[in-house]
Design a protein around this motif. Structure first.
Motif, PDB file in Angstrom:
ATOM      1  N   UNK A  43      46.360  45.346  33.192  1.00 12.53           N
ATOM      2  CA  UNK A  43      45.100  46.083  33.020  1.00 12.53           C
ATOM      3  C   UNK A  43      44.153  45.863  34.189  1.00 12.53           C
ATOM      4  N   UNK A  44      44.720  45.551  35.353  1.00 16.15           N
ATOM      5  CA  UNK A  44      43.888  45.223  36.503  1.00 16.15           C
ATOM      6  C   UNK A  44      43.879  46.401  37.487  1.00 16.15           C
ATOM      7  N   UNK A  48      45.980  47.369  41.135  1.00 16.12           N
ATOM      8  CA  UNK A  48      46.687  48.635  41.373  1.00 16.12           C
ATOM      9  C   UNK A  48      46.163  49.343  42.615  1.00 16.12           C
ATOM     10  N   UNK A  49      44.852  49.356  42.783  1.00 18.91           N
ATOM     11  CA  UNK A  49      44.242  50.007  43.950  1.00 18.91           C
ATOM     12  C   UNK A  49      44.632  49.286  45.236  1.00 18.91           C
ATOM     13  N   UNK A  50      44.654  47.957  45.199  1.00 18.37           N
ATOM     14  CA  UNK A  50      45.023  47.182  46.384  1.00 18.37           C
ATOM     15  C   UNK A  50      46.486  47.423  46.757  1.00 18.37           C
ATOM     16  N   UNK A  51      47.365  47.514  45.757  1.00 20.59           N
ATOM     17  CA  UNK A  51      48.784  47.784  46.017  1.00 20.59           C
ATOM     18  C   UNK A  51      48.959  49.197  46.601  1.00 20.59           C
ATOM     19  N   UNK A  52      48.211  50.157  46.069  1.00 18.03           N
ATOM     20  CA  UNK A  52      48.303  51.527  46.576  1.00 18.03           C
ATOM     21  C   UNK A  52      47.789  51.608  48.012  1.00 18.03           C
ATOM     22  N   UNK A 105      47.000  42.273  52.246  1.00 19.14           N
ATOM     23  CA  UNK A 105      47.676  41.197  51.504  1.00 19.14           C
ATOM     24  C   UNK A 105      46.666  40.301  50.808  1.00 19.14           C
ATOM     25  N   UNK A 106      45.567  40.016  51.493  1.00 22.49           N
ATOM     26  CA  UNK A 106      44.520  39.173  50.905  1.00 22.49           C
ATOM     27  C   UNK A 106      43.854  39.887  49.731  1.00 22.49           C
ATOM     28  N   UNK A 107      43.633  41.189  49.850  1.00 22.19           N
ATOM     29  CA  UNK A 107      43.041  41.965  48.760  1.00 22.19           C
ATOM     30  C   UNK A 107      43.932  41.925  47.517  1.00 22.19           C
ATOM     31  N   UNK A 108      45.239  42.008  47.711  1.00 22.49           N
ATOM     32  CA  UNK A 108      46.183  41.946  46.590  1.00 22.49           C
ATOM     33  C   UNK A 108      46.140  40.560  45.952  1.00 22.49           C
ATOM     34  N   UNK A 109      46.116  39.523  46.786  1.00 23.59           N
ATOM     35  CA  UNK A 109      46.061  38.146  46.270  1.00 23.59           C
ATOM     36  C   UNK A 109      44.775  37.918  45.479  1.00 23.59           C
ATOM     37  N   UNK A 110      43.657  38.408  45.990  1.00 27.26           N
ATOM     38  CA  UNK A 110      42.380  38.249  45.294  1.00 27.26           C
ATOM     39  C   UNK A 110      42.400  38.953  43.941  1.00 27.26           C
ATOM     40  N   UNK A 150      45.074  39.690  42.176  1.00 29.25           N
ATOM     41  CA  UNK A 150      46.050  39.025  41.309  1.00 29.25           C
ATOM     42  C   UNK A 150      45.426  37.797  40.630  1.00 29.25           C
ATOM     43  N   UNK A 151      44.539  37.135  41.340  1.00 30.27           N
ATOM     44  CA  UNK A 151      43.890  35.933  40.803  1.00 30.27           C
ATOM     45  C   UNK A 151      42.917  36.241  39.670  1.00 30.27           C
TER      46      UNK A 151
END
Length: 158
Positions: free
Chosen positions: A45-46, A50-54, A31-36, A38-39
């Motif tokens: 184009x990020x 995408x990798x964090x969500x996968x 969750x923290x990786x996704x938040x980071x 997203x910021x």
């Protein structure tokens, strides 16, 4: 359809520990990786996002699988096991009739098998061939190379 899996106390403890680790350490990290990610800006184009969500999706699949296994896990009551025959948790000393080599194996559930420590699965060809045998019997086991014959020398419990 879920299947029941049988575990020793040690195996069930390892399963619980892995499940707790994934839920309490890896899930918050994902969750923290996704938040980071997203910021960091534009999500279209990020690649990091995408990798964090996968990675989070894969983690959630692993957690769901372990929860299913855990919910269908049954602890083996060793006090009710017969020691005159080879069963799950039996420590079996066998002798290969072809080369005279003696080996000792403990038969365990598939999830606990570890050949380095002498634990073989009851679902392996050798495990299946030994199940139900008594001391003095010969186990004929079909393997890819042909048929192996083992003398059952000793059956014990740890």
């Amino acid at each position: 359809m879920s299947t029941v899996s049988y575990y020793t106390a040690e195996g069930l403890k390892k399963l619980r520990e892995e499940l707790d680790y994934l839920k309490n350490v890896m899930r918050p990290k994902a969750s923290q990786d996704i938040a980071d990610a997203r910021d960091k800006g534009d999500l279209s184009e990020n690649a990091e996002y995408d990798a964090a969500k996968e990675a989070q999706g894969m983690l959630e699949m692993r957690i769901a699988k372990l929860e299913e296994i855990h919910s269908n896990a049954r602890l083996i009551d060793e006090s009710h096991l017969d020691t005159s025959k080879v069963l799950v948790l039996s420590k079996v000393k066998i002798k290969n009739q072809t080369n005279g080599m003696e080996m000792v194996y403990t038969l365990v559930a598939e999830s606990e098998a570890d050949l380095k420590t002498g634990k073989i699965s009851v679902t392996s060809p050798i495990g299946k061939g030994l199940l139900g045998k008594s001391v003095g019997e010969v186990a004929e086991i079909t393997v890819p190379n042909g048929v192996l014959k083992f003398d059952i020398l000793e059956i014990t419990r740890d």
